[in-house]
Motif scaffolding. Structure first.
Motif, PDB file in Angstrom:
ATOM      1  N   ILE A  11       0.781  -1.137  -0.064  1.00 27.02           N
ATOM      2  CA  ILE A  11      -0.004   0.088  -0.012  1.00 27.02           C
ATOM      3  C   ILE A  11       0.814   1.208   0.098  1.00 27.02           C
ATOM      4  N   LYS A  12       0.312   2.440  -0.086  1.00 21.75           N
ATOM      5  CA  LYS A  12       1.019   3.650  -0.241  1.00 21.75           C
ATOM      6  C   LYS A  12      -0.003   4.706   0.204  1.00 21.75           C
ATOM      7  N   VAL A  13       0.168   5.140   1.476  1.00 28.06           N
ATOM      8  CA  VAL A  13      -0.678   6.216   1.880  1.00 28.06           C
ATOM      9  C   VAL A  13       0.008   7.375   2.361  1.00 28.06           C
ATOM     10  N   PRO A  14      -0.283   8.733   1.455  1.00 25.76           N
ATOM     11  CA  PRO A  14       0.169   9.837   1.812  1.00 25.76           C
ATOM     12  C   PRO A  14      -0.225  10.304   3.148  1.00 25.76           C
ATOM     13  N   LEU A  15       0.902  11.029   3.713  1.00 26.36           N
ATOM     14  CA  LEU A  15       0.345  11.989   5.051  1.00 26.36           C
ATOM     15  C   LEU A  15      -0.193  13.273   4.602  1.00 26.36           C
ATOM     16  N   LYS A  16      -1.226  13.642   5.548  1.00 27.49           N
ATOM     17  CA  LYS A  16      -1.787  14.781   5.211  1.00 27.49           C
ATOM     18  C   LYS A  16      -0.767  15.952   5.016  1.00 27.49           C
ATOM     19  N   PRO A  17      -1.073  16.727   3.903  1.00 26.35           N
ATOM     20  CA  PRO A  17      -0.134  17.632   3.320  1.00 26.35           C
ATOM     21  C   PRO A  17       0.366  18.630   4.455  1.00 26.35           C
ATOM     22  N   PHE A  18      -0.689  19.016   5.431  1.00 30.43           N
ATOM     23  CA  PHE A  18      -0.153  19.800   6.558  1.00 30.43           C
ATOM     24  C   PHE A  18       0.746  19.051   7.691  1.00 30.43           C
ATOM     25  N   LEU A  19       0.608  17.829   7.755  1.00 32.86           N
ATOM     26  CA  LEU A  19       1.329  16.989   8.585  1.00 32.86           C
ATOM     27  C   LEU A  19       2.390  16.107   8.194  1.00 32.86           C
ATOM     28  N   THR A  20       3.147  16.258   6.994  1.00 26.75           N
ATOM     29  CA  THR A  20       4.201  15.824   6.547  1.00 26.75           C
ATOM     30  C   THR A  20       5.471  16.400   7.727  1.00 26.75           C
ATOM     31  N   THR A  21       6.292  15.402   7.733  1.00 25.82           N
ATOM     32  CA  THR A  21       7.286  15.536   8.892  1.00 25.82           C
ATOM     33  C   THR A  21       8.634  15.458   8.310  1.00 25.82           C
ATOM     34  N   THR A  23      12.937  15.076   9.442  1.00 21.06           N
ATOM     35  CA  THR A  23      13.992  14.678  10.394  1.00 21.06           C
ATOM     36  C   THR A  23      15.263  14.797   9.516  1.00 21.06           C
ATOM     37  N   ALA A  24      16.360  14.553  10.473  1.00 16.44           N
ATOM     38  CA  ALA A  24      17.712  14.420  10.078  1.00 16.44           C
ATOM     39  C   ALA A  24      17.641  13.182   8.913  1.00 16.44           C
ATOM     40  N   HIS A  25      16.980  12.467   8.973  1.00 18.49           N
ATOM     41  CA  HIS A  25      16.673  11.212   7.923  1.00 18.49           C
ATOM     42  C   HIS A  25      15.988  11.640   6.572  1.00 18.49           C
ATOM     43  N   GLY A  26      15.575  12.674   6.497  1.00 15.98           N
ATOM     44  CA  GLY A  26      14.854  13.123   5.445  1.00 15.98           C
ATOM     45  C   GLY A  26      13.442  13.460   5.717  1.00 15.98           C
ATOM     46  N   GLU A  27      12.521  13.880   4.755  1.00 16.80           N
ATOM     47  CA  GLU A  27      11.105  14.159   4.915  1.00 16.80           C
ATOM     48  C   GLU A  27      10.293  12.900   4.660  1.00 16.80           C
ATOM     49  N   HIS A  28       9.237  12.867   5.456  1.00 17.83           N
ATOM     50  CA  HIS A  28       8.393  11.756   5.264  1.00 17.83           C
ATOM     51  C   HIS A  28       6.885  12.342   4.564  1.00 17.83           C
ATOM     52  N   VAL A  29       6.794  11.986   3.421  1.00 23.61           N
ATOM     53  CA  VAL A  29       5.427  12.537   2.809  1.00 23.61           C
ATOM     54  C   VAL A  29       4.352  11.603   2.495  1.00 23.61           C
ATOM     55  N   ASP A  30       4.889  10.181   2.091  1.00 26.14           N
ATOM     56  CA  ASP A  30       3.866   9.346   2.121  1.00 26.14           C
ATOM     57  C   ASP A  30       4.478   7.875   2.676  1.00 26.14           C
ATOM     58  N   SER A  31       3.672   6.813   2.649  1.00 29.33           N
ATOM     59  CA  SER A  31       4.052   5.769   3.545  1.00 29.33           C
ATOM     60  C   SER A  31       4.022   4.443   2.693  1.00 29.33           C
ATOM     61  N   PRO A  32       4.933   3.977   2.123  1.00 29.30           N
ATOM     62  CA  PRO A  32       4.780   2.587   1.413  1.00 29.30           C
ATOM     63  C   PRO A  32       4.666   1.506   2.114  1.00 29.30           C
ATOM     64  N   TYR A  33       3.782   1.065   2.579  1.00 27.11           N
ATOM     65  CA  TYR A  33       3.886  -0.255   3.593  1.00 27.11           C
ATOM     66  C   TYR A  33       3.370  -1.413   3.136  1.00 27.11           C
ATOM     67  N   VAL A  34       3.217  -2.396   3.904  1.00 33.40           N
ATOM     68  CA  VAL A  34       2.729  -3.644   3.364  1.00 33.40           C
ATOM     69  C   VAL A  34       1.764  -4.097   4.570  1.00 33.40           C
ATOM     70  N   ILE A  35       0.582  -4.504   4.068  1.00 32.40           N
ATOM     71  CA  ILE A  35      -0.544  -4.998   4.686  1.00 32.40           C
ATOM     72  C   ILE A  35      -0.403  -6.613   4.917  1.00 32.40           C
ATOM     73  N   VAL A  36      -0.354  -7.340   6.079  1.00 29.36           N
ATOM     74  CA  VAL A  36      -0.371  -8.826   6.014  1.00 29.36           C
ATOM     75  C   VAL A  36      -1.567  -9.510   6.518  1.00 29.36           C
ATOM     76  N   ARG A  37      -2.035 -10.506   5.880  1.00 30.06           N
ATOM     77  CA  ARG A  37      -3.008 -11.388   6.476  1.00 30.06           C
ATOM     78  C   ARG A  37      -2.653 -12.794   6.433  1.00 30.06           C
TER      79      ARG A  37
END
Length: 372
Positions: A11-21, A23-37
């Motif tokens: 999956i790839k879920v974006p952060l809300k535009p106002f709430l991207t974050t 850090t010293a590792h870089g900017e987090h604007v979306d989340s390419p994660y994996v859901i498991v069943r």
């Protein structure tokens, strides 16, 4: 009961535009994660979530899918999902490292165990020691103008604790911290997180100049593995030092406890390779007289539920002094679960249904999956 099938869904879920974050590792604007069943022959289905970030653990969605489909699934098909010890052992035998990938599978097995027993996971861990989990929010390493807007937004929402991302350059770090403290006033709880961004000398200067800001902690001021340097920093400051990137494994935690190089261990199931290993670190920290705090990789609903269960059951996770980072779903456009978790602004409430206490939202899954 036997495992019949394991499904890994990118999956790839974006952060809300106002709430991207940022850090010293870089900017987090979306989340390419994996859901498991994880499916069983008795009809029960366990849910897991891999909150992947290559700059964090070296894992990507693609590597997670490959590990699950090519290695982990063949090793676990036909196994009893309630025997977590065997499942974890088999995963370790077929692939090293990959903590977030393994945590997603193990999380799903805990979910199955809870559903089979008719109990929430915190009950399987020995019962809850707190009825809700104090939480904090985060201010990214942005310009003073954006920091003021973000801070005021969280104040208006009712949050009572926060941490500020630092570790980029000392001048802007201090300006950001000063801006936040002036906005929230002198009493509200505030910590900082440098995400390994400072070297030792910069950290010495930073901690000295940050003393007046009344910080409740400084998280990961310098890179991992520098235990002598961490010990020197502890001698130089009264600000409690929290280890995060330094605590992926139980062995990492043991080394910190042995060398007394931090005051607080930031832990959570994804980073530690599963709920069981987070619990093992809790026991180790408690024996060493250290404190734990729940960290985050900006999880969605399933991963956040796992964190809440652990925080509810482990006394050494002192969320009262060091509020948890359990707010990932609030930063995203979707949480992937049917009933949103109750997250903040002051406390996160415990799911009470069996297992993780959450169910996958199929409509959200279809909207955000990237393989169809």
């Amino acid at each position: 009961m036997k495992i019949t099938r394991i499904e890994a869904i990118p999956i790839k879920v974006p952060l809300k535009p106002f709430l991207t974050t940022k850090t010293a590792h870089g900017e987090h604007v979306d989340s390419p994660y994996v859901i498991v069943r994880v499916f069983t022959d008795e009809g029960l289905i366990g849910l897991g979530e891999a909150t992947l970030a290559p700059r964090w653990s070296g894992e990507t969605s693609e590597s997670c899918l490959a590990a699950i489909n090519q290695l982990i699934t063949p090793a676990l098909i036909g196994e009893d999902p309630l025997n977590l010890n065997v499942a974890v052992q088999k995963m370790d035998q077929v692939i090293k490292l990959n903590p977030f990938t393994k945590a997603a599978i193990e999380m799903a097995l805990w979910d199955l165990s809870g559903k089979a027993a008719g109990q929430p996971i915190y009950q399987l861990l020995g019962g809850k020691v707190r009825n809700s989990i104090p939480v904090k929010t985060v201010i990214g390493a942005f310009s003073p103008e954006k920091v003021i807007k973000l801070t005021q937004y969280f104040l208006d929402q009712g949050f009572t604790s926060l941490k500020v991302k630092v570790g980029l350059d000392l001048k802007s770090d201090l300006e950001r911290l000063d801006t936040v403290r002036k906005t929230i006033g002198p009493v509200m709880s505030m910590g900082v997180d440098a995400n390994c961004g400072w070297d030792f000398n910069t950290a010495c200067t930073a901690l000295s100049r940050m003393e007046p800001f009344q910080l409740s902690f400084c998280e990961q001021p310098i890179p991992i593995g520098q235990h002598d340097a961490w010990n020197e920093l502890r001698k130089l400051t009264a600000i409690p030092l929290m280890a995060d990137e330094s605590v992926f494994t139980v062995k990492d935690a043991w080394e910190i406890c042995r060398q007394r190089s931090a005051d607080i261990l930031s832990i959570y199931p994804g980073k530690n390779g599963g709920i069981s290993r987070t619990v093992a670190i809790c026991h180790l920290a408690e024996a060493a007289g250290l404190t734990c705090s729940i960290g985050s990789n900006l999880e969605l609903g399933i991963g956040s539920a796992a964190m809440i269960h652990v925080a509810a059951a482990m006394k050494v996770i002192d969320s009262e002094r060091f509020p948890a980072d359990c707010l990932g779903p609030l930063f995203h456009e979707a949480d992937l679960i049917q009933q949103p978790l109750s997250l903040g602004p002051v406390t996160a409430e415990l799911p009470t249904a069996p297992g993780l206490g959450v169910e996958l939202d199929e409509d959200q899954l279809q909207q955000w999956r990237t393989d169809s």
